[in-house]
Structures are given as structure tokens and as C-alpha cells.
Design an enzyme around this catalytic site. Structure first.
Site, PDB file in Angstrom:
ATOM      1  N   CYS A   1      -2.740  13.831  13.765  1.00  0.00           N
ATOM      2  CA  CYS A   1      -3.251  12.464  13.848  1.00  0.00           C
ATOM      3  C   CYS A   1      -2.921  11.893  15.210  1.00  0.00           C
ATOM      4  O   CYS A   1      -2.161  12.481  15.972  1.00  0.00           O
ATOM      5  CB  CYS A   1      -2.673  11.597  12.735  1.00  0.00           C
ATOM      6  SG  CYS A   1      -0.916  11.318  12.896  1.00  0.00           S
TER       7      CYS A   1
ATOM      8  N   ASP B   1       6.246   0.715  11.739  1.00  0.00           N
ATOM      9  CA  ASP B   1       5.010   0.020  11.391  1.00  0.00           C
ATOM     10  C   ASP B   1       4.987  -1.441  11.854  1.00  0.00           C
ATOM     11  O   ASP B   1       3.965  -2.107  11.729  1.00  0.00           O
ATOM     12  CB  ASP B   1       4.770   0.080   9.885  1.00  0.00           C
ATOM     13  CG  ASP B   1       4.151   1.394   9.461  1.00  0.00           C
ATOM     14  OD1 ASP B   1       3.919   2.251  10.333  1.00  0.00           O
ATOM     15  OD2 ASP B   1       3.908   1.577   8.258  1.00  0.00           O
TER      16      ASP B   1
ATOM     17  N   LYS C   1       0.823  -1.205   0.000  1.00  0.00           N
ATOM     18  CA  LYS C   1       0.000   0.000   0.000  1.00  0.00           C
ATOM     19  C   LYS C   1       0.859   1.257   0.000  1.00  0.00           C
ATOM     20  O   LYS C   1       0.594   2.225  -0.725  1.00  0.00           O
ATOM     21  CB  LYS C   1      -0.909   0.011   1.230  1.00  0.00           C
ATOM     22  CG  LYS C   1      -1.697   1.300   1.422  1.00  0.00           C
ATOM     23  CD  LYS C   1      -2.415   1.310   2.750  1.00  0.00           C
ATOM     24  CE  LYS C   1      -1.485   1.600   3.902  1.00  0.00           C
ATOM     25  NZ  LYS C   1      -1.522   2.995   4.343  1.00  0.00           N
ATOM     26  N   ASN C   2       1.912   1.249   0.829  1.00  0.00           N
ATOM     27  CA  ASN C   2       2.755   2.435   0.953  1.00  0.00           C
ATOM     28  C   ASN C   2       3.535   2.728  -0.317  1.00  0.00           C
ATOM     29  O   ASN C   2       4.115   3.803  -0.444  1.00  0.00           O
ATOM     30  CB  ASN C   2       3.727   2.271   2.127  1.00  0.00           C
ATOM     31  CG  ASN C   2       3.025   2.406   3.469  1.00  0.00           C
ATOM     32  OD1 ASN C   2       1.992   3.039   3.562  1.00  0.00           O
ATOM     33  ND2 ASN C   2       3.579   1.780   4.487  1.00  0.00           N
TER      34      ASN C   2
ATOM     35  N   ARG D   1       2.699  15.399  12.207  1.00  0.00           N
ATOM     36  CA  ARG D   1       3.262  15.113  10.891  1.00  0.00           C
ATOM     37  C   ARG D   1       3.404  16.416  10.114  1.00  0.00           C
ATOM     38  O   ARG D   1       2.600  16.738   9.253  1.00  0.00           O
ATOM     39  CB  ARG D   1       2.352  14.139  10.130  1.00  0.00           C
ATOM     40  CG  ARG D   1       2.286  12.771  10.798  1.00  0.00           C
ATOM     41  CD  ARG D   1       1.438  11.822   9.975  1.00  0.00           C
ATOM     42  NE  ARG D   1       1.492  10.487  10.537  1.00  0.00           N
ATOM     43  CZ  ARG D   1       1.077   9.405   9.923  1.00  0.00           C
ATOM     44  NH1 ARG D   1       0.572   9.486   8.717  1.00  0.00           N
ATOM     45  NH2 ARG D   1       1.155   8.233  10.486  1.00  0.00           N
TER      46      ARG D   1
ATOM     47  N   ARG E   1      -7.700  -0.325   5.996  1.00  0.00           N
ATOM     48  CA  ARG E   1      -6.791   0.627   5.373  1.00  0.00           C
ATOM     49  C   ARG E   1      -5.515  -0.045   4.875  1.00  0.00           C
ATOM     50  O   ARG E   1      -4.881   0.444   3.943  1.00  0.00           O
ATOM     51  CB  ARG E   1      -6.413   1.733   6.359  1.00  0.00           C
ATOM     52  CG  ARG E   1      -7.563   2.632   6.755  1.00  0.00           C
ATOM     53  CD  ARG E   1      -7.076   3.798   7.600  1.00  0.00           C
ATOM     54  NE  ARG E   1      -5.951   4.431   6.931  1.00  0.00           N
ATOM     55  CZ  ARG E   1      -4.792   4.694   7.524  1.00  0.00           C
ATOM     56  NH1 ARG E   1      -4.595   4.366   8.774  1.00  0.00           N
ATOM     57  NH2 ARG E   1      -3.835   5.289   6.847  1.00  0.00           N
TER      58      ARG E   1
END
Length: 444
Positions: A142, A333, A47-48, A147, A425
Site C-alpha cells: 500500500c 492515524d 471503524k477500526n 504491511r 472509508r
């Protein structure tokens, strides 16, 4: 604030919506623990990486063809919504994705779409480079940490752009004749800023140098796609990337690399449950820092052609220490998943988070299941216990969500993970993938 690194907008995952705007669909997962996992799990495209490749499509008026794209993810839906709003024609079926940005109708990325997925900030560089202007909503804060977009903005200004912030939007205009090549030194390692400026530099006049650049495999893959499009780039995978700008880029075909975070997550699932799992379409070369720590803990990972075979070498995993760092260090992550694994280890392990200041929100939930975790500043001491107990827990973000699922796989009794829509997600069909290898897991 981020300390040693600032992985903006991408590899550090966060909630995209508050509970008051909870999307429909997947709400909770119920798990009855105790089943070892046996079988095969296919690994999806990263995804990234896919999200950034979609933004790169804005750099050309020709069609881009992507394979191995994780199209069912919620973040991919949000990115498609944004690109269609801009005027792109998009088709997708299975893992195939086609994008054509020949007829862009607006250069504005509105708040209502950008707020859903913070990676949308990466349309800024491509729009500005190709069309000379862009107006992109500030995504805001967030739950896992701040960020800032300072490095994105400062880098584009060094390339000659004029940028103002007004009513929550970044308003950017390139000078007459387009962006100019520049020597840009990032004050901190930033994945998102590296990607945004890498894309912008491909169409700038002259040569750009990105120093202290991020080195993630997703950046390398983005760069390789840009090279296929006609960009002139050297230094990918190092901390200094050089880009010689070209007049125009062409369309191309590109396959998204396998998701290293999904791969690492299922490695831990197999190790925690004590089964043997084959992970298809996985890249071992992107997991070196993770595999070293997992080997110390007692998880064996072997390569079999293009697959990885995972099993537990010992009766009970060992406690080990980790510290999150920019690539090639241990990825933030994977921190929550690793912590879930340590809850049942023999001995203690220390988890130190250097990327985000508020990324231990899964700790209270794991402790509700009987874990023994103590947080001290940006470190957490995890003392292994003899067993977790099923409980009702609350997911707070993408990786925290999956850490609770992992804990539920080994807990005694039933675990209910609420607000599990976060998982949509970043994990394609996680219930189906785990269920097919023996987990007692279902949507509720």
C-alpha cells in the site's frame, strides 16, 4: 519498513484503490475557509473496531447484534461484501448491524474483495479456528508503507496450523482436532496480528499467551465482545493477553466504541478554526496521548457527561512536537491532522513518524497551500505561517485526505480537495457534520 511498531491492517489507514479503479460517488470537496465552527458533532462508532467485530462473527453459528456501527463507510461495505461471499446473512439499518454465520459456504476470501479493504485479512484466524481451514488472498502493499503478514502466519503456525503461500493466497489448515494453545511472542507490536491470533485462540485447545501484544482500545473492545460470546480472556489492555480456549462461542449483543480518530480529528478542526464544538458520544479515556499534546498547543477539551466540549484557549495555537508510537503513544492515524494544525501555529513543531516509512505524502499538498514543512528522513519540521491559501490539492489516503480538509477550513479563499473518496472509508458524512457546525464545505 516499520521501525518500532507494525500496526498491520487496521489503525494505519491507506488507499484501498488506485486512481485507475476510483469508485463512483464522492470525487472532490470544495471548501471556503475562515469560518469558526460552533455546534454539535455526533461521533460515529469506531471503524477500526467494527471491522474486527464483523470478523469475530465467523467464530459462532449464532446471531451477532451490533449497535453504534458505522455502516455507511466504504470499508464496512467491503467487509459486508466479503462476509456475504463467505455465506453470512447480514442486515443493517442505521447504526444497527446483524450477522449470522451459521451457514458458511466457502472458506476462501478472494482477491477481488480483499484488495478493496486490507482489514479483510482478519477473517483468517476465525475461519481457521472454527472450520479448520482458510484460504485468504494476500492484500498486497500500500502507499503508506509495507504491511507484512509474517506475524499472523507465524503465530498460527505456532498454534499447529500448516500454512503455504500459493499464487497470492494464504492456504491454512489446522491439525486434526483443531488449533492448539501456544505461547506467542510478537517480535514487534502489531495490532492486526494481535487481533487475528486473539480470535483464533478463543477456539483453540488449551491456553494461549500473546506476549508483546498490542494494547489499543479497539483490541480491548474486541476482547470484551469475545468474552460476551463465552471466550475466556484475561490481560486485555496490557502487553500480555491470555486466552483459555473453549469448545464453542455463542452470539451476543455489543455496542461499538466511539471512534477516537474521528474524535481527535474534530477536536483539531474546532481548535484550528477557533470555535466551540461539542462532540457527542465521545470517549475521553481513549485519547490521553492526543489530548496532552493538544493541550500544549492551546486547545481545551472538557468532559460534559458523555460529551466533549472543545475550544481554543489562545489567539494562535503553539507549535509542539509529536512522535507516533503504538498505543498508548501518539497514534499514527492522527499524525496528518496534527501536522495540518501545526501549519498555522506560533513557532515550529517536529512530527516524527515511527510506524510507516511513507506517511508524509500530504506534505507537498499542504506546502501547495502555503505551509512551510521540511521533511528530513522520518521527521518533518513544520514552521507555522501567518495563513494558508486555498489551492487545488490531491488526497492520497484516508488521513491525508482529512488533513487537507482541515487545512481548507482555515485557508484564505477556496480549496479543492481531489480524490476525496478516500474519506468515505473512515468518516461518516464529514461534509454534513462540518456543514452543520458552520463550515463552508460542499461536495463537487
Amino acid at each position: 519498513m516499520p521501525t518500532e511498531a507494525e500496526n498491520t491492517w487496521d489503525n494505519a489507514e491507506s488507499p484501498s484503490q488506485s486512481s485507475s479503479t476510483k469508485p463512483s460517488g464522492l470525487d472532490k470537496i470544495k471548501i471556503i475557509g475562515g469560518n469558526p465552527l460552533y455546534g454539535t458533532i455526533p461521533i460515529s462508532g469506531a471503524k477500526n473496531c467494527a471491522l474486527k467485530l464483523m470478523c469475530a462473527s465467523l467464530l459462532t453459528g449464532e446471531t451477532m447484534y451490533f449497535e453504534n456501527s458505522p455502516n455507511s463507510l466504504r470499508d464496512m461495505n467491503s467487509q459486508r461484501e466479503l462476509l456475504r461471499y463467505l455465506g453470512c446473512k447480514i442486515e443493517h439499518e442505521g447504526a444497527a448491524l446483524t450477522i449470522n454465520a451459521d451457514n458458511i459456504e466457502t472458506y476462501t476470501a478472494p482477491y477481488d474483495i480483499v484488495r478493496k479493504m486490507r482489514g479483510s485479512i482478519l477473517v483468517l484466524g476465525p475461519l481457521l479456528a472454527r472450520f479448520g481451514e482458510a484460504k485468504v488472498s494476500l492484500p498486497g502493499g500500500c502507499a503508506i508503507g509495507t504491511r507484512p503478514v509474517d506475524m499472523h502466519i507465524n503465530g498460527l503456525e505456532e498454534m499447529g496450523a500448516t500454512i503455504t503461500l500459493d499464487e497470492g493466497y494464504i492456504n491454512a489448515k489446522a491439525p486434526a482436532g483443531g488449533l492448539q494453545g501456544a505461547k506467542i511472542l510478537f517480535p514487534k507490536v502489531s495490532v492486526g496480528a494481535t487481533e487475528n491470533l486473539l480470535m483464533a485462540a478463543t477456539l483453540a485447545n488449551g491456553t494461549s499467551t500473546l506476549a508483546n501484544a498490542a494494547r489499543e482500545p479497539e483490541i480491548v473492545d474486541l476482547g470484551q465482545c469475545l468474552i460476551k460470546m463465552g471466550a475466556k480472556i484475561t490481560g486485555l489492555g496490557t502487553d500480555t493477553i491470555r486466552v483459555e480456549g473453549v469448545k464453542a462461542l455463542n452470539g451476543t449483543q455489543h455496542s461499538v466504541i466511539p471512534d477516537r480518530i474521528e474524535t481527535g480529528t474534530y477536536i483539531i478542526a474546532a481548535g484550528m478554526t477557533g470555535g466551540t464544538v461539542t462532540l457527542k458520544n465521545a470517549r475521553i479515556d481513549t485519547l490521553s496521548s492526543v489530548l496532552g499534546h493538544l493541550s500544549q498547543a492551546g486547545i481545551e477539551v472538557t468532559q460534559n457527561n458523555g460529551d466533549l466540549v472543545v475550544s481554543r484557549e489562545i489567539e494562535r495555537l503553539r507549535g509542539v512536537d509529536i512522535m507516533t508510537e503504538p498505543y498508548p503513544g501518539f497514534p499514527t492515524d492522527m499524525q496528518a491532522q496534527f501536522m495540518a494544525m501545526l501549519t498555522g501555529a506560533d513557532g515550529a513543531g517536529m512530527v516524527t513518524e515511527t510506524i510507516f516509512e511513507n506517511r508524509f505524502m500530504h506534505v507537498p499538498e499542504l506546502n501547495r497551500m502555503g505551509a512551510d514543512i521540511t521533511v528530513q528522513g522520518n521527521s518533518a519540521i513544520v514552521r507555522g505561517v501567518n495563513g494558508l491559501k486555498g489551492a487545488e490539492v490531491m488526497a492520497t489516503d484516508l488521513r491525508a485526505s482529512v488533513s487537507l480538509v482541515l487545512a481548507g477550513l482555515v485557508a484564505k479563499g477556496e480549496t479543492t480537495v481531489n480524490r476525496i473518496y478516500h474519506l468515505e472509508r473512515g468518516y461518516e458524512d464529514i461534509v454534513g457534520k462540518l456543514g452543520r457546525v458552520g463550515a463552508n464545505v460542499r461536495k463537487a
